[in-house]
Design a protein around this motif. Structure first.
Motif, PDB file in Angstrom:
ATOM      1  N   ASP A 111       0.831  -1.205   0.000  1.00  0.00           N
ATOM      2  CA  ASP A 111       0.000   0.000   0.000  1.00  0.00           C
ATOM      3  C   ASP A 111       0.867   1.258   0.000  1.00  0.00           C
ATOM      4  O   ASP A 111       1.752   1.417   0.853  1.00  0.00           O
ATOM      5  CB  ASP A 111      -0.927   0.017   1.216  1.00  0.00           C
ATOM      6  CG  ASP A 111      -1.924  -1.122   1.208  1.00  0.00           C
ATOM      7  OD1 ASP A 111      -2.349  -1.521   0.106  1.00  0.00           O
ATOM      8  OD2 ASP A 111      -2.281  -1.608   2.299  1.00  0.00           O
ATOM      9  N   VAL A 113       1.562   4.879   0.913  1.00  0.00           N
ATOM     10  CA  VAL A 113       1.128   5.727   2.022  1.00  0.00           C
ATOM     11  C   VAL A 113       1.237   7.205   1.667  1.00  0.00           C
ATOM     12  O   VAL A 113       0.286   7.973   1.821  1.00  0.00           O
ATOM     13  CB  VAL A 113       1.942   5.428   3.295  1.00  0.00           C
ATOM     14  CG1 VAL A 113       1.545   6.375   4.433  1.00  0.00           C
ATOM     15  CG2 VAL A 113       1.755   3.975   3.710  1.00  0.00           C
ATOM     16  N   PRO A 130      -2.831   8.596  -0.787  1.00  0.00           N
ATOM     17  CA  PRO A 130      -4.220   8.147  -0.937  1.00  0.00           C
ATOM     18  C   PRO A 130      -5.122   8.559   0.225  1.00  0.00           C
ATOM     19  O   PRO A 130      -6.309   8.831   0.016  1.00  0.00           O
ATOM     20  CB  PRO A 130      -4.075   6.624  -1.028  1.00  0.00           C
ATOM     21  CG  PRO A 130      -2.711   6.410  -1.601  1.00  0.00           C
ATOM     22  CD  PRO A 130      -1.862   7.497  -1.006  1.00  0.00           C
ATOM     23  N   GLU A 131      -4.582   8.579   1.437  1.00  0.00           N
ATOM     24  CA  GLU A 131      -5.355   8.998   2.611  1.00  0.00           C
ATOM     25  C   GLU A 131      -4.808  10.296   3.205  1.00  0.00           C
ATOM     26  O   GLU A 131      -5.090  10.609   4.368  1.00  0.00           O
ATOM     27  CB  GLU A 131      -5.332   7.892   3.668  1.00  0.00           C
ATOM     28  CG  GLU A 131      -5.834   6.545   3.187  1.00  0.00           C
ATOM     29  CD  GLU A 131      -7.289   6.598   2.743  1.00  0.00           C
ATOM     30  OE1 GLU A 131      -8.061   7.389   3.332  1.00  0.00           O
ATOM     31  OE2 GLU A 131      -7.649   5.850   1.811  1.00  0.00           O
ATOM     32  N   LEU A 132      -4.067  11.038   2.394  1.00  0.00           N
ATOM     33  CA  LEU A 132      -3.432  12.275   2.856  1.00  0.00           C
ATOM     34  C   LEU A 132      -3.612  13.339   1.781  1.00  0.00           C
ATOM     35  O   LEU A 132      -2.912  13.311   0.759  1.00  0.00           O
ATOM     36  CB  LEU A 132      -1.934  12.029   3.110  1.00  0.00           C
ATOM     37  CG  LEU A 132      -1.109  13.196   3.635  1.00  0.00           C
ATOM     38  CD1 LEU A 132      -1.511  13.523   5.071  1.00  0.00           C
ATOM     39  CD2 LEU A 132       0.384  12.865   3.567  1.00  0.00           C
ATOM     40  N   GLN A 222      -2.786  10.830  -6.272  1.00  0.00           N
ATOM     41  CA  GLN A 222      -3.934  10.243  -5.577  1.00  0.00           C
ATOM     42  C   GLN A 222      -4.439  11.164  -4.473  1.00  0.00           C
ATOM     43  O   GLN A 222      -5.646  11.269  -4.242  1.00  0.00           O
ATOM     44  CB  GLN A 222      -3.553   8.881  -5.018  1.00  0.00           C
ATOM     45  CG  GLN A 222      -3.337   7.834  -6.098  1.00  0.00           C
ATOM     46  CD  GLN A 222      -2.934   6.490  -5.525  1.00  0.00           C
ATOM     47  OE1 GLN A 222      -3.451   6.043  -4.511  1.00  0.00           O
ATOM     48  NE2 GLN A 222      -1.990   5.844  -6.187  1.00  0.00           N
ATOM     49  N   GLY A 223      -3.521  11.833  -3.789  1.00  0.00           N
ATOM     50  CA  GLY A 223      -3.915  12.773  -2.746  1.00  0.00           C
ATOM     51  C   GLY A 223      -4.653  13.984  -3.277  1.00  0.00           C
ATOM     52  O   GLY A 223      -5.329  14.694  -2.524  1.00  0.00           O
TER      53      GLY A 223
END
Length: 259
Positions: A111, A113, A130-132, A222-223
């Protein structure tokens, strides 16, 4: 350790690596060596910047794995892995251009990060994942328009002259290159992908992309709400990033669907 802590560390590392490389370039007699071709070069600044990042990563996270473009390798036990490109765009760097950067990515298993990219020439540091949510010097970027029309977008890419001689590369490249409004070939994958995330470029595609040229920018795209994926066409892996619909169209073109 949280993703925010990792992002702060990555921000500091790429900032300092880029500053070190820039300082060394200003000094006379910078050592430049050829790797695989006349355009694939490495300098003493690449090695020094990578050494700086590795040293500080080992101090901060001694059990994380490390992979560096210039040969750095550290075996970890946590499942986390840092991927370093101390100077991305070394040919530009060695030629006096400011289209280069220092880049870093963090993966946890398979994954992605986060990615961090420092462009010393403009004093900007871009971090995202992706999550940031992606930020430029701490300010969030606008999210990419998932439905953006590829025919209205620029596409950044790279094709070495030797690749033109290979049918399995040339034919997919030509199919994909016919779709965007215009093509840009600028010489730094991470800089290009930051351009996609910040709207200066529309999308990006490239074949046989090394991890250090792909992961930092892919995370940042992605972010920013974009898509970063890899597809295989005629046995060759292509990395594609940008707004969702444009990435889908580029991927289909590379694969030969609908051509």
């Amino acid at each position: 350790m949280t993703v925010d802590d990792d992002a702060l560390l990555a921000h500091a590392l790429v900032t300092d690596a880029a500053a070190l490389a820039a300082r060394m370039r200003r000094e006379p007699g910078l050592e430049i060596n050829r790797k695989t071709s006349v355009s694939d070069v490495v300098t003493a600044a690449d090695h020094a910047a990578e050494d700086l990042v590795v040293r500080r990563l080992v101090e901060a996270h001694p059990d994380d794995a490390i992979l560096g473009e210039e040969g750095a390798s550290h075996t970890g036990t946590t499942g986390r892995r840092w991927v370093i490109d101390p100077v991305d765009g070394t040919y530009n760097f060695a030629s006096g251009s400011d289209y280069w950067c220092s880049a870093l990515a963090l993966l946890d298993g398979d994954d992605l990060v986060l990615g961090a990219v420092a462009h010393h020439g403009s004093g900007t540091v871009v971090v995202g994942g992706p999550e940031l949510p992606t930020t430029v010097n701490g300010t969030p970027v606008d999210l990419l328009d998932a439905a953006a029309d590829l025919s209205h977008l620029s596409a950044a890419t790279y094709l070495h002259p030797a690749g033109v001689q290979r049918d399995e590369i040339r034919e997919p490249f030509l199919r994909a290159a016919a779709r965007p409004a215009t093509i840009r070939m600028l010489g730094s994958g991470s800089m290009d992908l930051v351009g996609v995330a910040t709207g200066r470029l529309g999308c990006w595609f490239q074949h046989t992309t090394p991890e250090w040229d792909w992961y930092p920018g892919a995370a940042i795209v992605q972010g920013a709400g974009g898509v970063a994926r890899q597809v295989v066409a005629h046995g060759v892996t292509w990395s594609v990033a940008g707004p969702a619909e444009a990435v889908g169209e580029l991927a289909r073109s590379l694969e030969g669907a609908g051509s």
